[in-house]
Design an enzyme around this catalytic site. Structure first.
Site, PDB file in Angstrom:
ATOM      1  N   CYS A 289      -1.451 -12.207   0.456  1.00 22.06           N
ATOM      2  CA  CYS A 289      -0.351 -11.263   0.635  1.00 22.06           C
ATOM      3  C   CYS A 289      -0.001 -11.204   2.115  1.00 22.06           C
ATOM      4  O   CYS A 289      -0.588 -11.912   2.929  1.00 22.06           O
ATOM      5  CB  CYS A 289      -0.724  -9.886   0.088  1.00 22.06           C
ATOM      6  SG  CYS A 289      -2.003  -9.020   1.001  1.00 22.06           S
ATOM      7  N   SER A 290       0.920 -10.359   2.479  1.00 16.52           N
ATOM      8  CA  SER A 290       1.407 -10.324   3.861  1.00 16.52           C
ATOM      9  C   SER A 290       0.288 -10.079   4.877  1.00 16.52           C
ATOM     10  O   SER A 290       0.264 -10.699   5.933  1.00 16.52           O
ATOM     11  CB  SER A 290       2.509  -9.279   4.011  1.00 16.52           C
ATOM     12  OG  SER A 290       2.033  -8.008   3.610  1.00 16.52           O
ATOM     13  N   ASP A 291      -0.646  -9.182   4.577  1.00 10.33           N
ATOM     14  CA  ASP A 291      -1.745  -8.906   5.494  1.00 10.33           C
ATOM     15  C   ASP A 291      -3.044  -9.583   5.069  1.00 10.33           C
ATOM     16  O   ASP A 291      -3.897  -9.845   5.885  1.00 10.33           O
ATOM     17  CB  ASP A 291      -1.994  -7.397   5.614  1.00 10.33           C
ATOM     18  CG  ASP A 291      -0.858  -6.688   6.341  1.00 10.33           C
ATOM     19  OD1 ASP A 291      -0.347  -7.258   7.309  1.00 10.33           O
ATOM     20  OD2 ASP A 291      -0.508  -5.576   5.927  1.00 10.33           O
TER      21      ASP A 291
ATOM     22  N   TRP B 192      -5.396  -8.229   3.082  1.00  7.16           N
ATOM     23  CA  TRP B 192      -6.508  -7.317   2.834  1.00  7.16           C
ATOM     24  C   TRP B 192      -6.521  -6.738   1.435  1.00  7.16           C
ATOM     25  O   TRP B 192      -7.580  -6.526   0.874  1.00  7.16           O
ATOM     26  CB  TRP B 192      -6.486  -6.151   3.808  1.00  7.16           C
ATOM     27  CG  TRP B 192      -6.781  -6.518   5.212  1.00  7.16           C
ATOM     28  CD1 TRP B 192      -7.874  -7.203   5.664  1.00  7.16           C
ATOM     29  CD2 TRP B 192      -5.977  -6.245   6.341  1.00  7.16           C
ATOM     30  NE1 TRP B 192      -7.807  -7.365   7.009  1.00  7.16           N
ATOM     31  CE2 TRP B 192      -6.641  -6.781   7.468  1.00  7.16           C
ATOM     32  CE3 TRP B 192      -4.765  -5.606   6.535  1.00  7.16           C
ATOM     33  CZ2 TRP B 192      -6.137  -6.686   8.744  1.00  7.16           C
ATOM     34  CZ3 TRP B 192      -4.271  -5.506   7.799  1.00  7.16           C
ATOM     35  CH2 TRP B 192      -4.942  -6.047   8.893  1.00  7.16           C
TER      36      TRP B 192
ATOM     37  N   ILE C 157       0.808  -1.223   0.000  1.00  6.79           N
ATOM     38  CA  ILE C 157       0.000   0.000   0.000  1.00  6.79           C
ATOM     39  C   ILE C 157       0.843   1.276   0.000  1.00  6.79           C
ATOM     40  O   ILE C 157       0.430   2.293  -0.546  1.00  6.79           O
ATOM     41  CB  ILE C 157      -1.000   0.032   1.180  1.00  6.79           C
ATOM     42  CG1 ILE C 157      -0.275   0.053   2.519  1.00  6.79           C
ATOM     43  CG2 ILE C 157      -2.002  -1.093   1.083  1.00  6.79           C
ATOM     44  CD1 ILE C 157      -1.168   0.406   3.706  1.00  6.79           C
TER      45      ILE C 157
END
Length: 181
Positions: A67-69, A71, A5
């Protein structure tokens, strides 16, 4: 290889500055557009979705997207993959269903990404993820316009309503937040 992001936010700011300063007819516009990395970020999403679609449809293999989160990039790649594979999602009703189930109901941090939480667009959580997803859909639509029931105006309508805050759908980070409000 899909940017987070923070990289997307930086890229968007560069793109915004470019359009505030230069006309697309300016002699160095394409070079400066390239420098924003916006198109490269879109391409990485579309390539990832194409890979997933290929694995699912052609290779008949399962895929795990995370992905890493979980969201942002996860939801974006899943939406684009389904858009590539299922013609239902290329109808207006299908697009609404797809965004509702794989972004809103999935628990995407819409309020944070759209700037509806304090401190708004100055938050480190703000990022134009919705715009990026809609732009990626638009890029696919431009390549295959006859495959879609809708056009860029529908995507622009969605973008306007995401950022205008008219619909509660986009003002919360999860459906449970909307039910409490």
């Amino acid at each position: 290889g899909i940017a987070n992001i923070h990289a997307i936010r930086s890229s968007f700011h560069k793109l915004h500055e470019l359009h505030a300063r230069h006309s697309p007819r300016a002699p160095d516009y394409l070079l400066q557009l390239h420098d924003t990395m916006w198109l490269e970020h879109l391409a990485s999403l579309i390539v990832a979705a194409h890979r997933c679609a290929h694995c699912l449809h052609t290779a008949r293999r399962s895929v795990l997207v995370h992905c890493s989160d979980g969201w942002d990039r996860t939801a974006q790649v899943c939406v684009l993959t389904q858009l590539l594979l299922d013609p239902h999602y290329r109808t207006l009703r299908g697009l609404a269903t797809l965004l509702d189930k794989d972004v809103v109901a999935f628990g995407h941090k819409s309020a944070d990404r759209l700037g509806y939480t304090p401190p708004g667009t100055h938050s480190s959580e703000w990022s134009p993820i919705w715009l990026q997803l809609l732009d990626a859909i638009y890029q696919i639509l431009r390549q295959f316009p006859r495959a879609f029931e809708y056009d860029g105006r529908a995507l622009s309508f969605i973008a306007s309503h995401c950022y205008a805050g008219y619909l509660a759908t986009f003002r919360y980070n999860a459906m449970s937040d909307a039910n409490v409000a």
